[in-house]
Structure formats: structure tokens, C-alpha cells
Design a protein around this motif. Sequence first.
Motif, PDB file in Angstrom:
ATOM      1  N   ALA A 173     -42.220 -10.780  46.652  1.00 27.79           N
ATOM      2  CA  ALA A 173     -43.540 -10.832  46.012  1.00 27.79           C
ATOM      3  C   ALA A 173     -43.437 -10.568  44.515  1.00 27.79           C
ATOM      4  O   ALA A 173     -42.766  -9.637  44.081  1.00 27.79           O
ATOM      5  N   GLY A 174     -44.076 -11.405  43.733  1.00 31.16           N
ATOM      6  CA  GLY A 174     -44.129 -11.196  42.292  1.00 31.16           C
ATOM      7  C   GLY A 174     -42.847 -11.538  41.556  1.00 31.16           C
ATOM      8  O   GLY A 174     -42.682 -11.176  40.403  1.00 31.16           O
ATOM      9  N   LEU A 175     -41.911 -12.224  42.225  1.00 33.34           N
ATOM     10  CA  LEU A 175     -40.657 -12.586  41.548  1.00 33.34           C
ATOM     11  C   LEU A 175     -40.570 -14.098  41.373  1.00 33.34           C
ATOM     12  O   LEU A 175     -41.123 -14.862  42.164  1.00 33.34           O
ATOM     13  N   ASP A 176     -39.842 -14.514  40.340  1.00 34.29           N
ATOM     14  CA  ASP A 176     -39.656 -15.951  40.159  1.00 34.29           C
ATOM     15  C   ASP A 176     -38.679 -16.469  41.211  1.00 34.29           C
ATOM     16  O   ASP A 176     -37.948 -15.689  41.819  1.00 34.29           O
ATOM     17  N   PRO A 177     -38.672 -17.787  41.474  1.00 32.30           N
ATOM     18  CA  PRO A 177     -37.855 -18.331  42.566  1.00 32.30           C
ATOM     19  C   PRO A 177     -36.376 -17.986  42.437  1.00 32.30           C
ATOM     20  O   PRO A 177     -35.714 -17.713  43.426  1.00 32.30           O
ATOM     21  N   VAL A 178     -35.863 -17.979  41.189  1.00 26.79           N
ATOM     22  CA  VAL A 178     -34.435 -17.712  41.007  1.00 26.79           C
ATOM     23  C   VAL A 178     -34.110 -16.260  41.374  1.00 26.79           C
ATOM     24  O   VAL A 178     -33.196 -15.986  42.156  1.00 26.79           O
ATOM     25  N   THR A 179     -34.900 -15.326  40.842  1.00 21.14           N
ATOM     26  CA  THR A 179     -34.690 -13.911  41.153  1.00 21.14           C
ATOM     27  C   THR A 179     -34.879 -13.660  42.643  1.00 21.14           C
ATOM     28  O   THR A 179     -34.116 -12.931  43.276  1.00 21.14           O
ATOM     29  N   SER A 180     -35.918 -14.309  43.182  1.00 18.08           N
ATOM     30  CA  SER A 180     -36.228 -14.143  44.586  1.00 18.08           C
ATOM     31  C   SER A 180     -35.069 -14.641  45.455  1.00 18.08           C
ATOM     32  O   SER A 180     -34.671 -13.987  46.422  1.00 18.08           O
ATOM     33  N   ALA A 181     -34.489 -15.795  45.087  1.00 16.13           N
ATOM     34  CA  ALA A 181     -33.356 -16.336  45.838  1.00 16.13           C
ATOM     35  C   ALA A 181     -32.161 -15.393  45.727  1.00 16.13           C
ATOM     36  O   ALA A 181     -31.431 -15.190  46.710  1.00 16.13           O
TER      37      ALA A 181
END
Lengths: 252, 359
Positions: A173-181
Motif C-alpha cells: 500500500a502506498g508504494l510505487d510498482p517498482v518498490t512494491s515489486a
Amino acid sequence: MSNEIEPVIRVEGLSAGYGDEVILDDISFEVYPGEVFVIAGGSGCGKTTLLKNMIGLLEPDAGRILIDGDDIVGASGRSRHSILRKIGVMFQTGALFGSMTLLENVRLELDEFTDLPRDAANLIAAMKLDLVGLGGYGDYMPAELSGGMQKRAAIARAMVLDPQILFLDEPSAGLDPVTSAGLDGLIRRLAESLAITFVVVSHELASIYAVADRVIMLEKELKKIVAVGPPDQLRDSTDNAWVRRFFHRQAE
Amino acid sequence: MVTLGYAGRLDSANVGALWRQTADILKHARPSRVIVLCEEIEYCDGSGAGLLFYLRLKGLKQGFAVEFKGLRPEPAEMLDRFDADRFAEYGKEKRHIHPAEEIGHFAWQLFVDVQEQLAFIGELHVAMVRCLVRRRQLRWKEVFITAERAGANAVGIVSLIGFLFGLIMAFSFAMPMRQFGVDIYVADLVAVGLVRVLGPFITAIILAGRSGSAYAAELGTMKINDEIDALTTMSLDPVRFLVAPKVLATIFITPLLTVVANVFGLIGCGVVMLSLGFPLVTYTNHVESAIDSGDVAVGLFKAVVFGGLVAGVGCLRGLQTKTGPSAVGISTTRAVVSAIVLIVLAEGVFAVLFHYMGI
């Protein structure tokens, strides 16, 4: 996961809610050791309520929650403490203590619950930070880090005493796709290399596909589990309209 | 050469004692080579791996070879995941800050703080003048709410403290003055002291603790929740929008509260005088002759200034709030401390000023 293996978490007939409002109605499921188990569902379906019941922050109206064989419902004192030592929790916002450095955050439980010498606790905490990719950030304050780094530090803190089970509330939640991945990759890596059982609350499809061994889907109207299984299977062969919409990102 | 052997469970519960023993052995032995027998380790968790990794780091730093014999593949794999180079900084003493550097830092902070205060005073005056010229720019509802919270709701505490202050002052003056037979002049003394100095003073101190801190906490929380930034991006000046109503309301209510404090202080003094055996009319006559409208005006003027100082510095500390869970607490403390210091400083300035002006 075959049924011969003892489940590490067994939820039986759990009903929970706030006051007169019922959120979860008589739900049961099992989590097996070493798997990444995702609790999914739309907004307001009770994912976080379920998680809070499982980690003992809320008391359910009915039912049992066995963590490694011990019921956390109604447990107090020593028995509650020994159950809590088996689990680690990463909260949605990280919940790092803002007045402490990262290293102090991670070291806290080592200082409180073990007799490790100071430099030993520092080294072990630094190793945990290194494991989540934050080696060298020990002296930073939480406020100096990005959201993704805070969540990774929170995972390091949650696993400092090597718990059997890690609960993660909305890691992406609240993270960009790259960070989230990146975070998803970390979860998979930790699950595979350290044999930790993960219980992850999530509503992000990409993240569910990336980490989950099995998913349960909660549904708001029924207040029940409407589907259980690996994410690919749920996507391809479900007869539940809501689950189909969820996995195919269709509006109602 | 040193041979170490570990057996049983290497987990967070047991590693502490082993770690101390290991460190002790290595300190005295100064080996060239260390062999670690690991066949009998039943279980090794992150803390256990920490101990083994500690040996490896120690070896690198002190120049001895470390060999793990019979280590099972899982812990060996866990150990290999950590790159010793990345832990080169581990165990290094932190840099101490030189006292001179600290003094310089403190002086610079003080300079910045004064600069910020001056800028804030300027901004506040511009905002207030604007609000008075174009009266629709001021949020009048906010002014009345603040006046109620900081003024009307404070009447109880101000009257109580005022009453007790008058009582205590009168009582402590009466005893020594009675020895000289001039105890009737306690009335004059307390009346002048209260109306000119202490009435506004205690009101301002109560206000600083009660409302100045509340302003700082309110604005501080808004700052942390990005509400101040939200106002700025809407092109609304936070000083005009949030600070001006509070300062205006406080300036308005402080003289009123001072009157309450004065009246109850005189009542307290009166109770002592009556109990000393003086008739009420003697007391009131003495009070009337001791103070004139000039004294009252001086007191009320001070109250206006104190009100502005308390509200202004409270709001400023709130706006200066940094991040973190203790930030609002720090701002509140700073608000109260700064307000008290400013009140005392202003009191001193007024004393000198009024003396030379002959008021």
C-alpha cells in the motif's frame, strides 16, 4: 500443501465485528508452515479485522485461533507472551518508533527478551537490516527514509527474534510498482530461504500473483470466505462472480 | 590455534552467554587460527548465525583464519548471505562532537531562531493589519471560538488563582506590617501591586500554560498532518488563516481576564482585612484612594501586550514543529517556556519605561 502436515495456524468458526456490526461470520481456514498465505478482498471486507484478531489485538465474538497449537483468543500472561514470541507483525505504515534509529528499532526486542551483550545485539540487528537490503542504514531515523524503506525496516524488526510466522498488513500500500515489486521479491526470498510462514493482507493483484502460494478471498456482503486456492487457479476457474471481477479488475 | 566447539541450540535465548564466553576466550588467546566445531549444533537461528558471523568478522579484523567444521548446509548458507565487507563499519566508535562545534551550532540555532521570530512578527503584523482593513478576510467564527475557549472557559481558574493570590499577599504583608501598626496600608499595597503588576502577570502566566500550549499543540498537529502545507498550496496564508484569529481573540480576552483576576484578588485581600478587624468601608476607601484610572490603564495595556506575546509565540512554536512523535510535545514545551520568558522580559521593560515616563 497436503493435509498430513500440521497447520501452523488454524482458524475455527471465527466471528468478529465492532459492536453490533458483524464483519466476519463463522469463517475457518488453515495456514501451513512455509507458505505465503494471502488474505485478499475488496475495501472494507474485514481483511485487517481478521489480521488484528489473529495477532491478538482484537477479541473475536466467537471461534478459536490456534497459533502453533495454542489458542490466542483469551490467552493472557505467560501463554499470551509465548504465542506472541512466535509471531512478528509489520503494520501498514511500518509503525517504526520515530524517536529511535533503525538499528535501535530492530534491536529493541533483543534488548528486552535476551541477555545478548550490546555489540552482539547490534551485529544481529545490523544483519537483519542487511537481509532486507538496508545494510548501512542503521543510524538513520525512520523519518529520513522513504515509505518502502520504512516497511522493509519494519520487516527486519518483526523478524529479529526469528518468529515462525510473519504477518504483513498491506505491504504494497502506498508504494510505487517498482518498490512494491522489490518488497514482493523480498517476501518470497525470505519465505524460501528462511522457511518463515507469511500471512499477508493485500488487495493489490500484482502483489498477490507475485507472492502468494494460496489466497483466501473475503467478501463484504456474505462476510465469509468465497474462494481459497492458488491465485492462478482462482483467476481461471472460479464460478463466483465477485472473485472473477476481482481477478480480472472489472468494475461492478 | 584455538578450537571452539558449540553444541545444542544456538538461538536467541542461549546465544548471549556463548557470545560472552567466546569474546572472552578470543581476548586472552590472540590466536592465529580458530577452528569452530559445529557438528553438534542442533538448531541455529538468526542470533546463532550472528555469533558465527561475529567470529568471521573478528578474524578479518584481527587477522586470524576461521574454519567452521561440520556446519550443516542451512546455517552455512545463511552465513554466506552476509558480505563481511558491508559490515566493515560495525563496532567503530561514533565520532564525538567537539565542544566548540557544539557551541557554534547552538549560537547559529539561536541566530536562526531570532531571525524566524522577527520574520514571524512582521508577517503577523501584516496579516493583522490586512484583516482589520478588510474585515471579511478574518475568520470571525474562529475568533469567537478561541475567545470562548481561552477566555470564557478560563474565568474559573483565573478567579480562583486571583482570589488566592490576593489572600496570600495580604496575609504575608499583614504580619510584618502589623508590628509597625501600619497594617491598614496592606490594602494600598495589594491594590497597587495587583492592578499595576500582578493582575496582568498571573493572567498571562495562566494563559501561557492553558492556551499558549494549546495553540502550539493544535498548529503542531496540523503541521505534522500536512494541513499547513495544504493551506499554502491553496494560496491561503497560514498566518492570516490560523494565527491572526487566535492572536486577535487572545489580545481581546486577556484584559478582560485581568479585570477578573484584579477583582477577585481584591476580594481575597478584603477577606484578610476583614478578618484583621477593619470595617469594609475603610478597606474600600483605602483601595479607592490608592489606585487611579492611570494604574488600571497601565495594567490593562500590559495585559494586551502579554496576550499578543503568549498567542504569538504559541502559534510560532506550533508552526515550527518538526516531524516525529515527540515533536508536538517539544513545541508545546517551547511555547510555554518562551511565553514565560517573554512575559518576564516585557514586564521588566515596562517597569523601566513607565518609571521614566512618570506613569
